[in-house]
Design an enzyme around this catalytic site. Structure first.
Site, PDB file in Angstrom:
ATOM      1  N   SER A 271       0.967  -1.191   0.011  1.00  9.58           N
ATOM      2  CA  SER A 271      -0.076  -0.014   0.030  1.00  9.58           C
ATOM      3  C   SER A 271       0.853   0.995   0.115  1.00  9.58           C
ATOM      4  CB  SER A 271      -0.813   0.003   1.381  1.00  9.58           C
ATOM      5  OG  SER A 271       0.032   0.142   2.309  1.00  9.58           O
ATOM      6  N   LYS A 272       0.305   2.442  -0.387  1.00  9.92           N
ATOM      7  CA  LYS A 272       0.784   3.653  -0.575  1.00  9.92           C
ATOM      8  C   LYS A 272       1.436   4.180   0.775  1.00  9.92           C
ATOM      9  CE  LYS A 272      -1.483   6.101  -3.971  1.00  9.92           C
ATOM     10  NZ  LYS A 272      -2.667   6.687  -4.326  1.00  9.92           N
ATOM     11  N   ARG A 273       0.658   3.570   2.055  1.00  6.84           N
ATOM     12  CA  ARG A 273       1.167   4.084   3.298  1.00  6.84           C
ATOM     13  C   ARG A 273       2.485   3.633   3.790  1.00  6.84           C
ATOM     14  NH1 ARG A 273      -2.676   1.718   6.135  1.00  6.84           N
ATOM     15  NH2 ARG A 273      -4.060   1.617   4.216  1.00  6.84           N
ATOM     16  N   GLN A 274       2.894   2.624   3.077  1.00  6.77           N
ATOM     17  CA  GLN A 274       4.268   2.201   3.609  1.00  6.77           C
ATOM     18  C   GLN A 274       5.332   2.381   2.559  1.00  6.77           C
ATOM     19  OE1 GLN A 274       4.747  -1.670   5.655  1.00  6.77           O
ATOM     20  NE2 GLN A 274       2.455  -1.399   6.345  1.00  6.77           N
ATOM     21  N   SER A 275       4.992   2.530   1.440  1.00  6.90           N
ATOM     22  CA  SER A 275       6.043   3.002   0.227  1.00  6.90           C
ATOM     23  C   SER A 275       5.603   3.554  -0.864  1.00  6.90           C
ATOM     24  CB  SER A 275       6.810   1.715   0.040  1.00  6.90           C
ATOM     25  OG  SER A 275       6.087   0.698  -0.260  1.00  6.90           O
TER      26      SER A 275
END
Ligand code: GLU
Length: 496
Positions: A271-275
């Protein structure tokens, strides 16, 4: 439900496709899908199609198709059929199955939806949103799977005609057989079996006049002669519905290969939240296309000998669809950086200069060349050169205490800086070999250590605790600027 039986049937002419929806930028997972399709096709001298699946108008993002095409082109994956960009943002199409935008093919899908109705494999459904919502809520309350209850299957021909005449809004649904099973051999997952009673009566045509992904996808794969459908695992649950459509239309199925999910290091879905997950973000930061391709190739596939460096040409030679794993593949940014470093080191400085101009627009190419000669082995992505090389252009303020090496002290450091300044002042030919020689000689002559001389000179020249060797920086700065910075360091330290 699953049992491993792996085999690939070879049709005389292999044809694959990458079929992104223009709902945003090209995702790392999308790049892997495109690459695996490309590699498999090239290995078999087949044809690779790019098709834009843009019939879901509610998820359409303005100009996303242009971005997708541009990103794929930058990366260097070529397709034989599909839309291509002209010099401007004008799109042309190549191949005998034009158009390759599904939004331009709605009439074709309509025709097949009607055929399916006529043959009794699909039906009109006039249920209102409100009824469907209530149905869903009731099913949720009873812990039942949410699905259509088949109410409109029971409508008589007269009732249907009346509703159509009254222009009641409708959708067209697939009439899934109430018993039986769907089985298929997935190249990666083996034998997949599902009972038809577990399959919902999928909407094929929506009330907005557009087909759903399922109908358009199957119709196009057939009309475009696709022999192998290689796509992400998230589409696995849709495949039985697609197979029912192939059966209903009397078409031969392509072979399917569902690629493993991409995961964050904590094994949650990438997901975008982690990378960063968009390929364009990586390109913007200065990751090289060859590094990205090499990296995504290894997300789910490993060669027998665990080799890790692959050019696109070598990937075509060695990639093996049957060796793709079922288990999710972890996205490891460290490995991507490592590969990127490798490709940066391999690239001639001249090429790197071109690629780095956008990160240091105020620096002329002569200086940029010198900077890159020093920094190319240290950077993980080209954008870093901006941060790392800033001090060559302008020295930022730094704390005077940074000048003192941990095993040295103020007096010795001052002595080291003065000695360095005096001896470098006398230096005629200003190059790194001579600078190094001078500093070494001065250190020995005055009975100082490297920590008393090299450390403070390096900090003086860069203003940073981590930077290339002092002689490398000083050479690039030139004698005047170099000496000025050493003098400034002495003044700073004297005031400490
Ligand atoms: N349009 C689908 C997507 O955006 C393609 C799925 C498929 O390859 O069948 O991923």
């Amino acid at each position: 439900m699953l049992e491993t039986v792996k085999s690939i049937k070879m049709s005389p002419k292999i044809k694959t496709r990458f079929a992104p929806s223009p709902t945003g930028q090209l995702h790392i997972g999308g790049l892997r899908t495109a690459l695996y399709n490309y590699l498999f096709t090239k290995q078999h001298k087949g044809k690779f199609v790019l098709r834009i699946e843009d019939t879901d108008r509610s998820r359409y993002v303005e100009n996303a198709e242009i971005k997708l095409i541009q990103t794929l082109s930058k990366i260097g994956l070529n397709w034989d059929e599909g839309p291509v960009m002209g010099k401007t943002t004008e799109i042309t199409e190549k191949g005998q199955n034009k158009p390759y935008f599904q939004s331009k093919r709605v009439k074709i899908y309509q025709e097949y939806a009607e055929k399916l109705i006529k043959s009794g494999n699909a039906y009109y459904c006039f249920c209102s949103e409100d009824r469907l919502k209530k149905l869903r809520e009731k099913q949720q309350q009873n812990n039942q799977p949410t699905r259509y209850d088949g109410l409109c299957r029971k409508l008589s021909e007269t009732e249907i005609q009346k509703k159509l005449q009254n222009q009641e809004p409708f959708v067209i649904r697939l009439k899934v057989p109430q018993s039986g099973e769907v089985t298929f051999k997935d190249i990666i997952r083996g034998q997949v079996k599902i009972q038809t009673e577990d399959i919902d009566d999928q909407i094929l045509f929506k009330s907005d006049g557009f087909p759903t992904y399922h109908l358009a996808n199957v119709v196009d794969d057939n009309l475009m002669g696709i022999t192998h459908v290689i796509r992400g695992e998230e589409w696995l649950p849709s495949t039985p519905k697609h197979i029912l459509l192939y059966r209903a239309l009397g078409w031969t199925m392509p072979q399917f290969a569902h690629l493993p999910l991409l995961l964050n290091p904590d094994r949650s879905k990438l997901s975008k939240r982690q990378s960063d997950v968009s390929v364009e973000d990586y390109l913007d930061k200065g990751y090289l296309p060859e590094a990205l391709l090499n990296y995504v190739a290894l997300l789910g596939w490993h060669p027998k000998d665990d080799k890790e460096i692959f050019s696109l040409k070598n990937l075509i030679k060695h990639f093996d669809l049957q060796r793709v794993q079922k288990a999710g593949a972890i996205f490891d940014l460290k490995k991507l950086k490592w590969l990127n470093c490798h490709y940066i080191k391999q690239k001639p400085v001249k090429e790197l200069v071109k690629l780095c101009e956008k990160f240091l627009p105020e620096v002329d190419s002569k200086l940029l060349t010198k900077i890159l000669e020093v920094e190319k082995t240290r950077i993980e992505y080209l954008g870093e050169v901006g941060e790392l090389a800033e001090f060559f252009i302008k020295l930022a303020d730094y704390p005077a205490a940074l000048l003192i090496f941990k095993k040295s002290n103020k007096e010795k450091t001052l002595q080291g800086l003065k000695t360095a300044e005096d001896s470098l002042n006398n230096l005629k030919s200003w190059n790194k070999a001579k600078i190094l020689q001078t500093l070494t000689k001065a250190t020995e002559e005055f009975n100082l250590t490297n920590g008393d001389v090299f450390w403070p000179v390096r900090v003086a020249a860069s203003g940073k605790d981590k930077s290339p060797a002092p002689e490398e920086i000083l050479e690039i700065l030139g004698k005047e600027e170099g000496l000025k910075r050493i003098k400034l360091a002495r003044e700073k330290l004297n005031m400490l």
